[in-house]
Design a protein around this motif. Structure first.
Motif, short mmCIF file in Angstrom:
data_model
loop_
_atom_site.label_atom_id
_atom_site.label_comp_id
_atom_site.label_asym_id
_atom_site.label_seq_id
_atom_site.Cartn_x
_atom_site.Cartn_y
_atom_site.Cartn_z
N GLY A 108 0.79 -1.11 0.02
CA GLY A 108 -0.05 -0.09 0.12
C GLY A 108 0.78 1.18 -0.08
N VAL A 109 2.04 1.29 0.87
CA VAL A 109 2.77 2.40 0.87
C VAL A 109 3.35 2.65 -0.67
N LEU A 110 3.86 1.42 -1.04
CA LEU A 110 4.68 1.65 -2.51
C LEU A 110 3.44 2.12 -3.65
N LEU A 111 2.33 1.65 -3.54
CA LEU A 111 1.29 2.28 -4.61
C LEU A 111 0.78 3.65 -4.41
N LEU A 112 0.74 3.98 -2.98
CA LEU A 112 0.64 5.33 -2.68
C LEU A 112 1.67 6.23 -3.17
N ALA A 113 2.81 5.96 -3.00
CA ALA A 113 4.15 6.62 -3.03
C ALA A 113 4.29 6.89 -4.58
N HIS A 114 4.03 5.80 -5.31
CA HIS A 114 4.12 5.68 -6.77
C HIS A 114 3.09 6.73 -7.31
N ARG A 115 1.86 6.35 -7.02
CA ARG A 115 0.80 7.37 -7.54
C ARG A 115 0.90 8.87 -7.30
N ASN A 116 2.00 9.48 -6.22
CA ASN A 116 2.32 10.65 -5.93
C ASN A 116 3.29 11.00 -6.86
N GLY A 117 3.92 10.17 -7.55
CA GLY A 117 4.93 10.52 -8.52
C GLY A 117 6.27 10.44 -7.68
N MET A 118 6.56 9.70 -6.91
CA MET A 118 7.83 9.77 -6.24
C MET A 118 8.78 9.26 -7.31
N PRO A 119 9.96 9.60 -7.33
CA PRO A 119 11.17 8.96 -8.56
C PRO A 119 11.39 7.62 -7.77
N ASP A 120 12.23 6.87 -8.85
CA ASP A 120 12.39 5.19 -8.44
C ASP A 120 13.20 5.11 -7.28
N ALA B 53 27.30 3.78 0.41
CA ALA B 53 26.05 2.65 0.83
C ALA B 53 24.67 3.17 -0.02
N ALA B 54 24.45 4.44 -0.18
CA ALA B 54 23.32 4.83 -0.90
C ALA B 54 23.49 4.39 -2.47
N ALA B 55 24.57 4.60 -2.92
CA ALA B 55 24.55 4.13 -4.28
C ALA B 55 24.78 2.60 -4.49
N LEU B 56 25.09 2.02 -3.57
CA LEU B 56 25.02 0.25 -3.75
C LEU B 56 23.62 0.08 -3.43
N PHE B 57 22.82 0.67 -2.65
CA PHE B 57 21.48 -0.07 -2.67
C PHE B 57 20.41 0.99 -3.67
N ARG B 58 20.96 2.09 -4.37
CA ARG B 58 20.42 2.60 -5.55
C ARG B 58 19.43 3.44 -4.59
N PHE B 59 19.51 4.01 -3.42
CA PHE B 59 18.72 4.86 -2.70
C PHE B 59 18.56 6.25 -3.10
N GLY B 60 17.42 6.88 -3.15
CA GLY B 60 17.31 8.62 -3.04
C GLY B 60 16.93 8.80 -1.71
N PRO B 61 16.95 10.17 -1.60
CA PRO B 61 16.89 10.89 0.00
C PRO B 61 15.61 10.69 0.19
N LEU B 62 15.22 10.68 1.61
CA LEU B 62 14.11 10.42 2.25
C LEU B 62 13.88 11.62 3.28
N HIS B 63 12.66 12.05 3.33
CA HIS B 63 12.29 13.32 4.34
C HIS B 63 11.67 12.90 5.41
N ALA B 64 11.29 13.65 6.47
CA ALA B 64 10.85 13.53 7.65
C ALA B 64 9.17 12.94 7.37
N ASP B 65 8.53 13.25 6.52
CA ASP B 65 7.29 12.67 6.47
C ASP B 65 7.13 11.34 5.72
N ASP B 66 8.35 11.06 5.02
CA ASP B 66 8.41 9.51 4.50
C ASP B 66 8.89 8.73 5.65
N LEU B 67 9.63 9.20 6.57
CA LEU B 67 9.90 8.38 7.49
C LEU B 67 8.94 8.13 8.56
#
Length: 871
Positions: free
Chosen positions: A743-755, A815-829
């Protein structure tokens, strides 16, 4: 008394009589070369290489190493390395535990060869016990261990302790063999007035010369050892169940992976993408955590139980002990202390004193009874090894002060009494002790007085006591008479001896009963003694079955009789083994305790053999799965509690692992359904499976036991590791975790969050939900408050580790490059925390129907078991 099994040496192969000059040195050397050393065959200490080879034979570890090899062949070096690291860690833990066990067992063995005094070439020489050969003449004295099986050529007032073979704590009286050759096979241990002595028995009084008839494996002890090696140890049920669980996961995972690859190729048009998705999904479903968890739980369980001075020779026995339904225990040295104490003092007028066993000192004896004790001590050998005489010396240590021993009259077959004549202050003091009827005869007791005496003896015997009569006389002449009957004895009273109960036994038996574990006593002692000790221990048998009665029962009748509270007395070693076998055939999980050589076959045949490490023999320890290093019977209860705790926690860990696989596999499959790109690659799944998942499982190993763990009946060993209610519970957790994360995945993808940000959000949410599942599975019965507040240091370490890894994956660019992670914000956490909290609350509310389902499941199991024809 036990009859030691095994065929005696044929008469025509026995050595020609060598008495009184003994063998020549040349003949002894020839026989030593031809027949070998006088020692039991040893299984040999395992080397490190042998330990490694044995550990690597385990299918669980082979699966782990095979998985690493497959990933390496596919080019996933990082995943292969992680699998290899965990496989190596598992092997290392197991080897360290096994090596430690071998070292402790080695320290328990008496490596110094006992010495033996032999006659060779008409001279007495002392040699190593292992160099004694057939035909040697061995000289026996008080305190000696008999070096080999032998026939007595001459002896003087000889008593030997044969409890290692017979289980009886009372020494037996010996007599010399007749001058003519003996045709009776020397195959029986125990019983008075026999002309045979046996290897490893202890001379407690007197001395003699015996001719060796058997050495090494041909002795009574050796034959028992050979029967032990012929028995096979059963494969632990838990390992069998875990193998089946792994196989089911592997088959199911293989089918799902194949379907996924085909569906990707058909609907997404790319076989390469389908194969990559199949690899990721296969990694998410491969149950490589199960062997890690099982190995770690059993190794850590063995370490934990070692802190209570209990050595686990086979770690798998711990979980079997948690399922034990019957505990068969020896009496002498296990329930009792294997040392005699004065339990009753009875004066001629019938007055009775019961000295306190905890304060058995001369001050514990009231003045009217001190003359009785002093006379009994004067009738003893001043430097005695006899356990009853040692008990008398404790109560009357000063009785011989200022007295000089003038003459001893030993026991005779026609008069079972012994007399000592002392001189003190110019006067002669005569003291006698022996069988009550013999002492009554010496004192001329008859008529009503004799009947009253016999009634008192019968009363004491009914309490399981060994009874001696004591008499006193004076002597003033110069020449001592030739026989004891010539003294004018007066009766001083009776002394009753008991082998006292170990102080921890009663509470341990009571706790076993509350846990649904029946305690059955099996002893070679007399029924009256067995009944008395069983009642003192709280076993309260409804029936005491003696060896001759047991011989008339078939296996079905024996199993039926053993279902009620029962004790067995006058049991032979092969009958012990038969009792254990009958109980096993009746569906019981049998734990067997013992310390003597005669216990070894039944120790090995039982599901869990428990040997006493302090007083136990090497043969008993080698045949057992668990060794009590301090001989504390209460440690058995600790082992049962720990076995149940381990199994409970193992179930929690397995349920958790099952639940975790659902959201991981679901996120791997979700792109197939939604058309989203692959968010979780092999590196993410490998991280989750080989870092988060096993480390989180360690939390459950460290969990304390449930409050009712020793009030439950034993678990059904046939029940699967994960019964249907727990499988459904794990599936419910996994499905809810998958829906929450999806559900979190689909909600965030609908809001246009980058991959890259979407990947980080989904990964953080998944890890947070997994941590919430740890709290859910900490207990099936306690509240959420207790699950959050109950102390568990490992849980704090795991949460700290997870937070540190997640923070590093976001803040460290590499580490972020190894996991291919982008930045997260306070509301995401905050969203990830809300998802984890929602999952936790919903699952805690779901525990109420789970408890009801588990209760119904257990009730159905009990009903089926109660109505089964096998029961």
């Amino acid at each position: 008394m036990f009859l030691v099994t095994g065929r005696a040496m044929p008469i025509d192969t026995q050595p020609a009589p060598t008495f009184p000059n003994g063998l020549s040195a040349a003949e002894a050397a020839r026989r030593l070369t031809a027949e070998g050393f006088n020692e039991l065959p040893q299984t040999g200490k395992r080397s490190i290489l042998r330990l490694v080879a044995d550990v690597l034979k385990e299918p669980m570890l082979l699966l782990l190493l095979a998985g690493a090899g497959i990933y390496l062949a596919l080019g996933d070096a990082a995943e292969a390395m992680l699998l290899g690291v965990f496989a190596s860690a598992s092997v290392f833990i197991t080897i360290v535990q096994e090596a430690r066990t071998e070292r402790v067992l080695e320290s328990l063995r008496d490596l110094s060869s006992p010495r033996a005094l032999v006659i060779r070439d008409s001279e007495r020489i002392r040699i190593a016990g292992r160099e004694v050969v057939r035909g040697d003449l061995i000289v026996l004295a008080e305190g000696d261990r008999v070096a080999a099986d032998a026939v007595l050529r001459e002896c003087d007032d000889l008593l030997t302790d044969e409890s290692l073979l017979t289980g009886e704590s009372v020494p037996v009286r010996k007599r010399p063999a007749p001058a003519e050759p003996i045709d009776t096979p020397a195959a029986a241990a125990g019983g008075d007035d026999q002309p045979f002595v046996f290897s490893s028995s202890l001379v407690v009084r007197g001395g003699g010369i015996a001719e060796v008839t058997a050495t090494g494996p041909h002795t009574a002890i050796g034959r028992i050892g050979q029967s032990v090696t012929a028995l096979e140890t059963e494969t632990p049920r838990l390992r069998q169940q875990t193998r089946r669980l792994v196989l089911a996961f592997a088959i199911g995972g293989g089918i799902v992976v194949a379907i996924t690859v085909v569906l990707y190729a058909v609907y997404r048009g790319g076989w390469l993408e389908g194969i990559l998705a199949g690899i990721a999904l296969g990694m998410s479903m491969l149950p490589e955590e199960f062997p890690v968890v099982l190995t770690v739980f059993l190794a850590m369980g063995a370490w934990r139980i070692s802190q209570a001075r209990v050595l686990t020779r086979r770690a798998s026995a711990i979980e079997s002990l948690g399922a034990a339904t019957v505990l068969c225990t020896d009496k002498t040295g296990t329930l009792t202390q294997n040392r005699m104490m004065v339990a009753r003092l009875v004066l001629p007028d019938g007055s009775v004193l019961q000295p306190a066993t905890a304060t058995a000192t001369p001050d514990a004896v009231a003045p009217p009874f001190r003359d009785l004790v002093a006379t009994a001590v004067l009738a003893c050998d001043p430097q005695s090894h006899d356990p009853m005489e040692k008990a008398l010396h404790v109560l009357g240590a000063d009785a011989t002060a200022g007295a000089t021993l003038q003459r001893r009259y030993g026991l005779r077959p026609d008069l079972l009494a012994m007399t000592n004549v002392w001189s003190r202050d110019g006067a002669g003091v005569v003291a006698a002790k022996g069988a009550p009827e013999a002492i009554a005869s010496l004192c001329g007791v008859d008529g009503g007085e004799l009947a009253a005496l016999q009634a008192r003896v019968e009363t004491l015997a009914a309490e399981g006591l060994r009874v001696l009569g004591v008499a006193h006389a004076s002597w003033s002449g110069e020449a001592l008479p030739d026989i004891q009957q010539d003294f004018a004895f007066s009766f001083r009273g009776l002394v009753g001896f008991a082998d006292p109960l170990r102080p921890e036994v009663k509470d341990a038996v009571a706790e076993c009963r509350s846990a649904g574990v029946r305690v059955i006593m099996i002893t070679g002692d007399y029924p009256a003694t067995a009944t008395a000790i069983a009642r003192q221990a709280g076993i309260d048998p409804e029936r005491v079955i003696a060896g001759p009665e047991l011989a008339d029962l078939d296996d079905d009748a024996l199993a039926l009789a053993a279902r009620a509270p029962t004790a067995f007395a006058r049991i032979m070693p092969e009958q012990k083994l038969r009792i254990v076998t009958a109980l096993k055939a009746d569906g019981e999980i049998v734990a067997m305790t013992g310390d003597g050589v005669n216990d070894a076959p039944s120790l090995k045949a039982a599901h869990i053999g428990i040997a006493m490490g302090g007083r136990g023999t090497d043969v008993a320890r080698e045949a057992s799965a668990i060794v009590l290093l301090d001989d504390d019977f209460g440690s058995i209860v600790k082992a049962i509690r720990l076995g149940r705790r381990i199994y409970d926690n193992l179930r929690k860990a397995m349920s958790f692992i099952l639940a975790v696989h659902f959201p991981i596999a679901g996120l791997a499959l979700l792109p197939l359904v939604t058309g989203l790109p692959l968010l979780l690659g092999p590196v993410h799944i490998a991280f989750l499976e080989m870092i988060i998942d096993p480390v989180c499982s360690l939390v459950f190993e460290a969990e304390t036991e449930e409050s009712d763990i020793m009030r439950r009946p034993p678990r059904d060993p046939q029940e699967p590791l994960l019964p249907r209610p727990l499988v459904l519970w794990g599936a419910l957790q996994g499905i809810l975790a998958m829906l929450t994360t999806g559900g979190v995945l689909l909600l965030a993808h609908r809001n246009g969050m980058p991959d890259d940000e979407l990947r980080a959000l989904v990964f953080f949410t998944l890890v947070s939900v997994i941590v919430s599942l740890i709290f859910v599975n900490r207990s099936f019965s306690s509240s959420l408050r207790e699950a959050l507040l109950r102390p568990n240091r490992m849980l704090l370490l795991v949460i700290g580790f997870v937070v540190a890894v997640l923070a590093t994956s976001l803040t460290l660019p590499a580490a972020a490059a190894l996991f291919r992670f982008g930045p997260l914000h306070a509301d995401d956490l905050a969203l990830t925390a809300a998802a984890a909290l929602t999952t936790l609350i919903m699952l805690e509310l779901s525990k109420f129907p789970l408890r009801a389902a588990l209760a119904r499941h257990a009730a159905r199991k009990d009903q089926v078991k109660a109505t089964s024809p096998a029961r």
